[in-house]
Design a protein around this motif. Structure first.
Motif, PDB file in Angstrom:
ATOM      1  N   ARG A   1      -1.584 -12.034  -4.348  1.00 21.38           N
ATOM      2  CA  ARG A   1      -1.712 -13.125  -3.384  1.00 21.38           C
ATOM      3  C   ARG A   1      -2.239 -12.622  -2.030  1.00 21.38           C
ATOM      4  N   THR A   2      -1.671 -11.521  -1.542  1.00 23.02           N
ATOM      5  CA  THR A   2      -2.154 -10.971  -0.279  1.00 23.02           C
ATOM      6  C   THR A   2      -3.603 -10.479  -0.411  1.00 23.02           C
ATOM      7  N   SER A   3      -3.964  -9.939  -1.567  1.00 22.04           N
ATOM      8  CA  SER A   3      -5.345  -9.514  -1.784  1.00 22.04           C
ATOM      9  C   SER A   3      -6.305 -10.693  -1.676  1.00 22.04           C
ATOM     10  N   ILE A   4      -5.923 -11.818  -2.270  1.00 21.38           N
ATOM     11  CA  ILE A   4      -6.778 -13.001  -2.232  1.00 21.38           C
ATOM     12  C   ILE A   4      -6.952 -13.492  -0.791  1.00 21.38           C
TER      13      ILE A   4
ATOM     14  N   VAL B   1     -21.966  -1.785  -9.853  1.00 20.19           N
ATOM     15  CA  VAL B   1     -22.008  -2.328  -8.496  1.00 20.19           C
ATOM     16  C   VAL B   1     -21.300  -1.362  -7.550  1.00 20.19           C
ATOM     17  N   PHE B   2     -21.860  -1.200  -6.344  1.00 18.98           N
ATOM     18  CA  PHE B   2     -21.282  -0.276  -5.374  1.00 18.98           C
ATOM     19  C   PHE B   2     -19.848  -0.699  -5.031  1.00 18.98           C
ATOM     20  N   ASN B   3     -18.923   0.261  -5.150  1.00 20.96           N
ATOM     21  CA  ASN B   3     -17.511  -0.021  -4.910  1.00 20.96           C
ATOM     22  C   ASN B   3     -17.063   0.638  -3.613  1.00 20.96           C
ATOM     23  N   PHE B   4     -16.612  -0.175  -2.668  1.00 20.70           N
ATOM     24  CA  PHE B   4     -16.087   0.337  -1.409  1.00 20.70           C
ATOM     25  C   PHE B   4     -14.630   0.760  -1.612  1.00 20.70           C
ATOM     26  N   LYS B   5     -14.328   2.000  -1.296  1.00 18.41           N
ATOM     27  CA  LYS B   5     -12.945   2.480  -1.311  1.00 18.41           C
ATOM     28  C   LYS B   5     -12.389   2.309   0.103  1.00 18.41           C
ATOM     29  N   ILE B   6     -11.748   1.186   0.337  1.00 19.42           N
ATOM     30  CA  ILE B   6     -11.235   0.855   1.663  1.00 19.42           C
ATOM     31  C   ILE B   6      -9.862   1.489   1.858  1.00 19.42           C
ATOM     32  N   LYS B   7      -9.650   2.098   3.024  1.00 25.38           N
ATOM     33  CA  LYS B   7      -8.336   2.637   3.345  1.00 25.38           C
ATOM     34  C   LYS B   7      -7.353   1.497   3.617  1.00 25.38           C
ATOM     35  N   ALA B   8      -6.086   1.772   3.345  1.00 22.65           N
ATOM     36  CA  ALA B   8      -5.057   0.759   3.589  1.00 22.65           C
ATOM     37  C   ALA B   8      -5.018   0.403   5.071  1.00 22.65           C
ATOM     38  N   TRP B   9      -4.823  -0.889   5.346  1.00 18.40           N
ATOM     39  CA  TRP B   9      -4.665  -1.421   6.690  1.00 18.40           C
ATOM     40  C   TRP B   9      -5.877  -1.139   7.577  1.00 18.40           C
TER      41      TRP B   9
ATOM     42  N   ASN C   1      -3.523  -4.833   0.382  1.00 14.13           N
ATOM     43  CA  ASN C   1      -3.170  -4.283   1.690  1.00 14.13           C
ATOM     44  C   ASN C   1      -4.307  -3.479   2.315  1.00 14.13           C
ATOM     45  N   ARG C   2      -5.510  -3.990   2.220  1.00 12.11           N
ATOM     46  CA  ARG C   2      -6.674  -3.284   2.769  1.00 12.11           C
ATOM     47  C   ARG C   2      -7.173  -3.888   4.075  1.00 12.11           C
ATOM     48  N   LEU C   3      -6.375  -4.750   4.701  1.00 14.25           N
ATOM     49  CA  LEU C   3      -6.762  -5.349   5.972  1.00 14.25           C
ATOM     50  C   LEU C   3      -5.561  -5.339   6.909  1.00 14.25           C
ATOM     51  N   SER C   4      -5.778  -4.847   8.126  1.00 16.58           N
ATOM     52  CA  SER C   4      -4.696  -4.728   9.102  1.00 16.58           C
ATOM     53  C   SER C   4      -4.154  -6.095   9.498  1.00 16.58           C
TER      54      SER C   4
END
Length: 569
Positions: free
Chosen positions: A174-177, A246-254, A281-284
């Motif tokens: 849910r938080t990811s969405i 497809v290019f995959n972004f490895k986003i750091k947490a927060w 949890n990839r967005l602060s």
């Protein structure tokens, strides 16, 4: 002649008569011994001193040196320690008294003993009804205006498509969405309906539309973010119809929203399709108000459970109200985390003895494969309990609620997975609250059959019944209660009737062998009052927008605050 002179000087010194007395000998100097003749300087009648050994001379020299420099006080502690060591070496070990170590208060699970001791007093006490007295603090603030308005702005041209894998359980997904909606809106991107990968722990193959109403999700966001069911075929052909290309972004947490603008947007404009895997949890939480608004809109308005889940949940809510007719249809919902995996992960020790120990070792190895047996890792169950990190047992939940003033005719809905050793551990809670219900007791086997083997769908049913309870009780934290608490605040105008117990204090109370029922109840009522007051706290920048959908983060009339400058011309 010489002998008479010595006598005259000596008598004068003693009687205070005639001549000048001789000065007294210095106490720091030893009387000289004339080695020649072996006599003292006192005369013929003096006795001969025995010759000193080398050890005596060395000791005398050391003592003279210490006395001269007055350093004896510096060496005294060393001499004392040396003497004690010498003494202890002469004492037999079997005569040394044993030192009995006592566990620190709150470090041992003694709740069953407390229950047995206080049970009679508890059953005799029906002096208060918790549901009739919640809550003392009412929230009346006209500033609370939840974000239900939508924008009529025309969306600019899309910069490309974003595909995310919403990993985890129901509420991580849910938080990811919600984060994906916020990022897509900020970057003027088109969001592809999120993909739910299969996980070995949750073991749920459900897709987005199995859990959520996909059409409602798209229509609610139509003026905010473009949402499509799948990536267009012409674009997939560029990648060989294989999403792994497809290019995959490895986003750091927060990560900050600025990172998405600086690093993700240029790649999105170049590739026209990018993916994020994983994305939980990839967005602060500390984001601009426009980003927070999109999160809130997605979480509290766009995400509605699918029709089969909603239909069954409404039936269960109605049945709970029927069972609590004596309390005007009001019931308590408790989120209990006492499943085997949670007990194992906590590393706490309860009252199951050797069987429990072996069960937990096996469960940790199945779920985390060596994480808890790494070299150098030390597990201290007592410290974990003192710090309030142990999940509450069903017995402790019952003790807490009875102490908080809820009588045994209170209807309780229990939201939980499979309880560890349920037949044994649930018995005390059922004794204290015989009207307790679960989805399994409220629904028939036929009603539950479509959801039975899908953990996320079963969790969605629990979520819905808890959402409409008079009081919600969180016992262990996690994504489920945090999002649910925020959703209840959103529905009830900012005030959430939620109990979040102080588990550090509970550990001390339940481990106190001298506490009586009245004293325990008084302290638990104070804890309940504190939980009530916390329901009206305002959000801090670091708090989750999903738990604190506060006015300062939700009162916006349109979407113009989103940085349209991020559009690529």
């Amino acid at each position: 002649m010489q002998h008479h002179a010595y006598n005259r000087l000596g008598s004068g010194g003693a009687g205070g008569g005639g001549g000048t007395p001789s000065p007294p000998a210095s106490p720091r100097r030893s009387p000289r011994i004339h080695r020649r003749g072996g006599k003292t300087g006192g005369g013929r009648g003096a006795t001969l001193a025995p010759p000193r050994t080398l050890a005596q001379r060395m000791a005398w020299m050391l003592l003279s040196l210490l006395l001269r420099r007055q350093a004896i006080f510096l060496f005294a502690p060393l001499l004392y320690v040396a003497a004690m060591i010498f003494y202890m070496g002469t004492v037999p070990l079997d005569s040394v008294p044993r030192i009995i170590s006592r566990p620190a208060p709150g470090s041992v699970y003694r709740s069953p003993m407390l229950y047995e001791r206080l049970r009679a007093d508890m059953e005799a006490d029906n002096s208060s009804d918790g549901l009739a007295t919640v809550w003392k603090h009412s929230f009346k603030d006209n500033r609370w205006r939840p974000c239900i308005n939508t924008s009529a702005d025309v969306l600019p041209d899309s910069n490309g498509y974003i595909f995310i894998e919403a990993n985890g359980g129901l509420n991580q997904q849910r938080t990811s969405i919600c984060n994906a909606v916020a990022v897509a809106g900020y970057l003027n991107a088109t969001l592809v309906i999120p993909y739910f990968p299969y996980h070995s722990i949750w073991r749920d193959p459900s897709k987005f539309n199995d859990i959520y109403d996909k059409d409602h999700f798209i229509s609610t966001l139509i003026n905010e973010v473009r949402v499509v069911d799948k990536v267009p075929e012409f674009l997939m052909e560029r990648f060989g119809n294989n999403m792994s290309n497809v290019f995959n972004f490895k986003i750091k947490a927060w990560s900050s929203i600025q990172y998405y603008k600086d690093a993700v947007l240029p790649k999105l404009a170049e590739e026209k399709l990018i993916r994020f895997s994983p994305f939980a949890n990839r967005l602060s939480f500390n984001a601009p108000s426009a980003v927070q608004r999109l999160r809130c809109l997605a979480n509290f308005e766009a995400l509605r459970f699918s029709n089969p889940i909603t239909t069954l949940a409404e039936k269960l809510v109605s049945r709970m109200k029927e069972r609590s007719v004596d309390n005007n249809g009001r019931y308590i919902a408790v989120h209990l985390r006492f499943e085997e995996d949670m007990v194992a992960f906590s590393c706490c020790i309860f009252d199951g003895g050797e069987e429990e120990k072996q069960d937990m070792i096996a469960a940790r190895e199945r779920g985390w494969r060596g994480k808890f047996t790494k070299p150098g890792r030390i597990i201290r169950p007592g410290a974990i309990r003192i710090n309030g990190k142990c999940p509450l047992t069903p017995l402790e939940v019952g003790l807490m609620l009875r102490g908080m003033g809820f009588s045994n005719d209170t209807a309780i809905y229990l939201a939980s997975g499979k309880i560890y050793k349920a037949e044994k551990t649930m018995a005390p809670l059922l004794e204290m609250f015989p009207l307790l219900q679960t989805k399994e007791t409220l629904a028939s086997a036929e009603e539950l059959a479509p959801f039975k083997n899908y953990s996320s769908r079963m969790a969605a049913i629990d979520y819905s019944v808890c959402l409409h309870s008079e009081v919600f009780v969180s016992t262990q934290g996690g994504n489920f209660p945090q999002i649910l608490i925020g959703h209840r605040r959103y529905l009830y105008g900012g005030h959430s009737k939620t109990i979040k117990p102080d588990k550090r204090k509970l550990a001390l109370l339940f481990d106190n062998p001298n506490i009586g029922w009245k004293s325990l109840k008084r302290q638990l009522l104070n804890m309940r009052a504190h939980s009530d007051a916390k329901g009206i706290e305002m959000k801090r920048p670091s708090d989750s927008i999903y738990s604190y959908p506060c006015p300062d983060c939700m009162c916006f009339s349109n979407k113009t605050e989103i940085l349209r400058s991020s559009s690529v011309r």
